[in-house]
Design a protein around this motif. Structure first.
Motif, PDB file in Angstrom:
ATOM      1  N   LEU A   1      28.474  39.525  49.019  1.00  0.00           N
ATOM      2  CA  LEU A   1      29.763  40.081  48.612  1.00  0.00           C
ATOM      3  C   LEU A   1      30.497  39.120  47.689  1.00  0.00           C
ATOM      4  O   LEU A   1      31.119  39.550  46.708  1.00  0.00           O
ATOM      5  CB  LEU A   1      30.605  40.395  49.852  1.00  0.00           C
ATOM      6  N   ALA A   2      30.430  37.812  47.980  1.00  0.00           N
ATOM      7  CA  ALA A   2      31.052  36.827  47.085  1.00  0.00           C
ATOM      8  C   ALA A   2      30.385  36.841  45.719  1.00  0.00           C
ATOM      9  O   ALA A   2      31.054  36.728  44.672  1.00  0.00           O
ATOM     10  CB  ALA A   2      30.965  35.430  47.705  1.00  0.00           C
ATOM     11  N   HIS A   3      29.071  36.995  45.710  1.00  0.00           N
ATOM     12  CA  HIS A   3      28.327  37.065  44.449  1.00  0.00           C
ATOM     13  C   HIS A   3      28.775  38.276  43.636  1.00  0.00           C
ATOM     14  O   HIS A   3      28.966  38.191  42.410  1.00  0.00           O
ATOM     15  CB  HIS A   3      26.831  37.154  44.757  1.00  0.00           C
ATOM     16  N   SER A   4      28.977  39.404  44.312  1.00  0.00           N
ATOM     17  CA  SER A   4      29.445  40.604  43.631  1.00  0.00           C
ATOM     18  C   SER A   4      30.852  40.407  43.057  1.00  0.00           C
ATOM     19  O   SER A   4      31.139  40.806  41.923  1.00  0.00           O
ATOM     20  CB  SER A   4      29.434  41.787  44.607  1.00  0.00           C
ATOM     21  N   VAL A   5      31.739  39.778  43.838  1.00  0.00           N
ATOM     22  CA  VAL A   5      33.109  39.527  43.372  1.00  0.00           C
ATOM     23  C   VAL A   5      33.099  38.716  42.082  1.00  0.00           C
ATOM     24  O   VAL A   5      33.754  39.076  41.085  1.00  0.00           O
ATOM     25  CB  VAL A   5      33.931  38.794  44.456  1.00  0.00           C
ATOM     26  N   ILE A   6      32.349  37.621  42.071  1.00  0.00           N
ATOM     27  CA  ILE A   6      32.368  36.722  40.913  1.00  0.00           C
ATOM     28  C   ILE A   6      31.698  37.369  39.710  1.00  0.00           C
ATOM     29  O   ILE A   6      32.163  37.225  38.569  1.00  0.00           O
ATOM     30  CB  ILE A   6      31.710  35.377  41.267  1.00  0.00           C
TER      31      ILE A   6
ATOM     32  N   PHE B   1      34.838  41.599  33.983  1.00  0.00           N
ATOM     33  CA  PHE B   1      36.088  42.310  33.720  1.00  0.00           C
ATOM     34  C   PHE B   1      37.177  41.418  33.135  1.00  0.00           C
ATOM     35  O   PHE B   1      38.230  41.930  32.744  1.00  0.00           O
ATOM     36  CB  PHE B   1      36.572  43.005  35.000  1.00  0.00           C
ATOM     37  N   VAL B   2      36.949  40.130  33.058  1.00  0.00           N
ATOM     38  CA  VAL B   2      37.857  39.301  32.273  1.00  0.00           C
ATOM     39  C   VAL B   2      37.303  39.107  30.861  1.00  0.00           C
ATOM     40  O   VAL B   2      38.058  39.071  29.883  1.00  0.00           O
ATOM     41  CB  VAL B   2      38.136  37.939  32.947  1.00  0.00           C
ATOM     42  N   LEU B   3      35.989  39.000  30.727  1.00  0.00           N
ATOM     43  CA  LEU B   3      35.409  38.735  29.415  1.00  0.00           C
ATOM     44  C   LEU B   3      35.467  39.949  28.487  1.00  0.00           C
ATOM     45  O   LEU B   3      35.722  39.799  27.286  1.00  0.00           O
ATOM     46  CB  LEU B   3      33.957  38.264  29.562  1.00  0.00           C
ATOM     47  N   ARG B   4      35.265  41.134  29.024  1.00  0.00           N
ATOM     48  CA  ARG B   4      35.233  42.298  28.140  1.00  0.00           C
ATOM     49  C   ARG B   4      36.607  42.632  27.550  1.00  0.00           C
ATOM     50  O   ARG B   4      36.717  42.838  26.335  1.00  0.00           O
ATOM     51  CB  ARG B   4      34.616  43.497  28.867  1.00  0.00           C
ATOM     52  N   PRO B   5      37.689  42.705  28.348  1.00  0.00           N
ATOM     53  CA  PRO B   5      38.996  42.903  27.710  1.00  0.00           C
ATOM     54  C   PRO B   5      39.399  41.735  26.809  1.00  0.00           C
ATOM     55  O   PRO B   5      40.036  41.936  25.771  1.00  0.00           O
ATOM     56  CB  PRO B   5      39.962  43.038  28.893  1.00  0.00           C
TER      57      PRO B   5
ATOM     58  N   ALA C   1      33.007  44.451  44.527  1.00  0.00           N
ATOM     59  CA  ALA C   1      32.961  44.527  43.070  1.00  0.00           C
ATOM     60  C   ALA C   1      34.333  44.862  42.502  1.00  0.00           C
ATOM     61  O   ALA C   1      34.776  44.284  41.503  1.00  0.00           O
ATOM     62  CB  ALA C   1      31.937  45.584  42.643  1.00  0.00           C
ATOM     63  N   ALA C   2      35.045  45.796  43.144  1.00  0.00           N
ATOM     64  CA  ALA C   2      36.379  46.166  42.681  1.00  0.00           C
ATOM     65  C   ALA C   2      37.357  45.011  42.822  1.00  0.00           C
ATOM     66  O   ALA C   2      38.282  44.870  42.013  1.00  0.00           O
ATOM     67  CB  ALA C   2      36.886  47.391  43.449  1.00  0.00           C
ATOM     68  N   LEU C   3      37.173  44.170  43.852  1.00  0.00           N
ATOM     69  CA  LEU C   3      38.013  42.986  43.992  1.00  0.00           C
ATOM     70  C   LEU C   3      37.853  42.079  42.774  1.00  0.00           C
ATOM     71  O   LEU C   3      38.836  41.575  42.218  1.00  0.00           O
ATOM     72  CB  LEU C   3      37.642  42.235  45.272  1.00  0.00           C
ATOM     73  N   GLY C   4      36.610  41.890  42.355  1.00  0.00           N
ATOM     74  CA  GLY C   4      36.368  41.104  41.145  1.00  0.00           C
ATOM     75  C   GLY C   4      36.930  41.770  39.909  1.00  0.00           C
ATOM     76  O   GLY C   4      37.474  41.112  39.014  1.00  0.00           O
ATOM     77  N   GLN C   5      36.832  43.104  39.849  1.00  0.00           N
ATOM     78  CA  GLN C   5      37.370  43.841  38.708  1.00  0.00           C
ATOM     79  C   GLN C   5      38.887  43.719  38.636  1.00  0.00           C
ATOM     80  O   GLN C   5      39.472  43.797  37.553  1.00  0.00           O
ATOM     81  CB  GLN C   5      36.948  45.301  38.802  1.00  0.00           C
ATOM     82  N   SER C   6      39.538  43.556  39.773  1.00  0.00           N
ATOM     83  CA  SER C   6      40.989  43.378  39.800  1.00  0.00           C
ATOM     84  C   SER C   6      41.378  41.942  39.441  1.00  0.00           C
ATOM     85  O   SER C   6      42.374  41.718  38.739  1.00  0.00           O
ATOM     86  CB  SER C   6      41.537  43.711  41.189  1.00  0.00           C
ATOM     87  N   ALA C   7      40.606  40.986  39.928  1.00  0.00           N
ATOM     88  CA  ALA C   7      40.930  39.586  39.675  1.00  0.00           C
ATOM     89  C   ALA C   7      40.731  39.219  38.207  1.00  0.00           C
ATOM     90  O   ALA C   7      41.471  38.387  37.668  1.00  0.00           O
ATOM     91  CB  ALA C   7      40.068  38.685  40.561  1.00  0.00           C
ATOM     92  N   GLY C   8      39.764  39.844  37.548  1.00  0.00           N
ATOM     93  CA  GLY C   8      39.523  39.544  36.138  1.00  0.00           C
ATOM     94  C   GLY C   8      40.735  39.818  35.265  1.00  0.00           C
ATOM     95  O   GLY C   8      41.230  38.912  34.567  1.00  0.00           O
TER      96      GLY C   8
END
Length: 381
Positions: free
Chosen positions: A5-10, A16-20, A133-140
């Protein structure tokens, strides 16, 4: 499971930070709106070709090795954005590296979930996996808001530098992941796995729904910054919008097992997709900031259910030893949509602006939701 799960978050945070941020760097370089769609599509070009081979590789050598390779490519992508991101060609190359690294990570993650979970718990397991994954998408996007503040364009160089360090940490985490032990058992079945999967009833509609839902996520990533720039919104506000969308997706995914138990997998998929389509269509019109935020919460909740439900359906349909190929087949469909739909959106943007692109994307989502009504009901319906 915690390491996975941590791997998915990161992985998702980096993506989701690099693409925007790539979009903001392109705006710094005065790239026209029509070209933004091509930049968004470049993320999917190499993975489209490599998706099925990546699935076979997971089935043969194991999930961990493929995820280590994916994390190394994500690190290379961050460094490429940092060092080569001053030109459109550099952005394209870095985006392709990003897409390939993301592919290696997610196909390994999804196969590991499928291979270590009982069939009766697929909706819950994939819901929790995509919740991470959504947690990572939000943090980005939150990082974008941190570096952007009230400015229209954030400090892109600082973002690229920070993501390089985070990606290096992902490599270490990948090495610590456990494997499922299914790799050796897959050898004899790998050759015919894709042919068997392609004959599965309803597979085409499941892949279609998945790729349209993911393309809608891509459209919001690429064109919400453009929409904000058109309407004079700060980068911090746009980052908050993207965070709201991601947090709402987390909510739907966390409770996905309960939702499908109560209403059935197909009913949840159809309702969530059509609901997201309606909300996204309304975002295209001039509205107060608070109304856009509320609608994006609906969009996030609806889009959040589509991906884990199609993962569950394919994992359940695939025989043991072929689940890496099943996930990669879905990802190949996703990547096709990520190339075709944003490219068409870029052409539309030249005449309609970002709002028109979001409206057309909403129409596609609505069509996919209607098509999903003919999916096999599955055990939960």
């Amino acid at each position: 499971m915690a390491i996975l799960l941590a791997h998915s978050v990161i992985t998702q945070l980096l993506t989701f930070v690099l693409r925007p941020t790539m979009t903001y760097r392109a705006l710094e370089l005065h790239v026209p709106s029509a070209m933004l769609g091509a930049l968004a599509a470049s993320f999917a070009i190499a993975p489209l070709v490599l998706a099925l081979p990546a699935g076979r590789l997971v089935d043969r050598v194991g999930e961990r090795r493929v995820m280590v390779g994916g994390a190394l490519l994500l690190t290379a992508s961050s460094l490429a954005f940092l060092e080569l991101g001053g030109t459109v060609g550099g952005l394209l190359a870095a985006s392709m590296l990003l897409g390939t690294g993301h592919l290696g990570c997610v196909v390994g993650q999804q196969a590991l979930v499928a291979n270590t979970t009982g069939r009766e718990r697929y909706d819950t397991a994939f819901g929790h996996y995509t919740f991470a994954a959504a947690l990572g998408q939000s943090a980005g996007p939150a990082l974008i808001a941190l570096f952007g503040g009230a400015r229209a364009i954030p400090d892109t160089t600082a973002i690229f530098a920070w993501t390089s360090g985070i990606a290096a940490g992902l490599v270490v985490l990948s090495v610590l992941l456990p494997g499922s032990g299914h790799a050796k058992a897959a050898g004899a079945r790998a050759a015919g796995g894709v042919r068997v999967l392609l004959r599965t009833p309803g597979l085409g509609r499941a892949v279609l729904t998945s790729c349209v839902v993911l393309a809608a996520v891509d459209i919001t990533l690429a064109y919400l910054p453009a929409l904000g720039a058109e309407r004079g919104l700060s980068s911090g506000t746009v980052g908050a919008f993207l965070t709201i969308r991601g947090l709402s997706s987390m909510g739907s995914r966390f409770f996905l097992g309960r939702l499908t138990a109560a209403f059935g997998r197909r009913a949840v998929l159809v309702t969530s997709t059509i609901g997201a389509a309606v909300a996204l269509a309304l975002v295209a019109f001039p509205l107060p900031v608070w109304a856009i935020g509320a609608l994006l919460a609906v969009v996030g909740f609806g889009l959040g259910a589509g991906q884990p439900l199609t993962m569950s359906w394919l994992a359940e349909s695939a025989p043991p030893g072929s689940r890496g190929q099943a996930m990669s087949l879905r990802l190949a469909g996703n990547r096709t949509g990520q190339i075709v739909i944003p490219s068409v959106a870029g052409l539309l943007a030249a005449g309609t602006g970002a709002g028109g692109v979001l409206l057309v994307s909403a129409l596609g989502l609505g069509w996919a939701g209607v098509a999903a009504r003919r999916l096999p009901s599955g055990p939960d319906a």
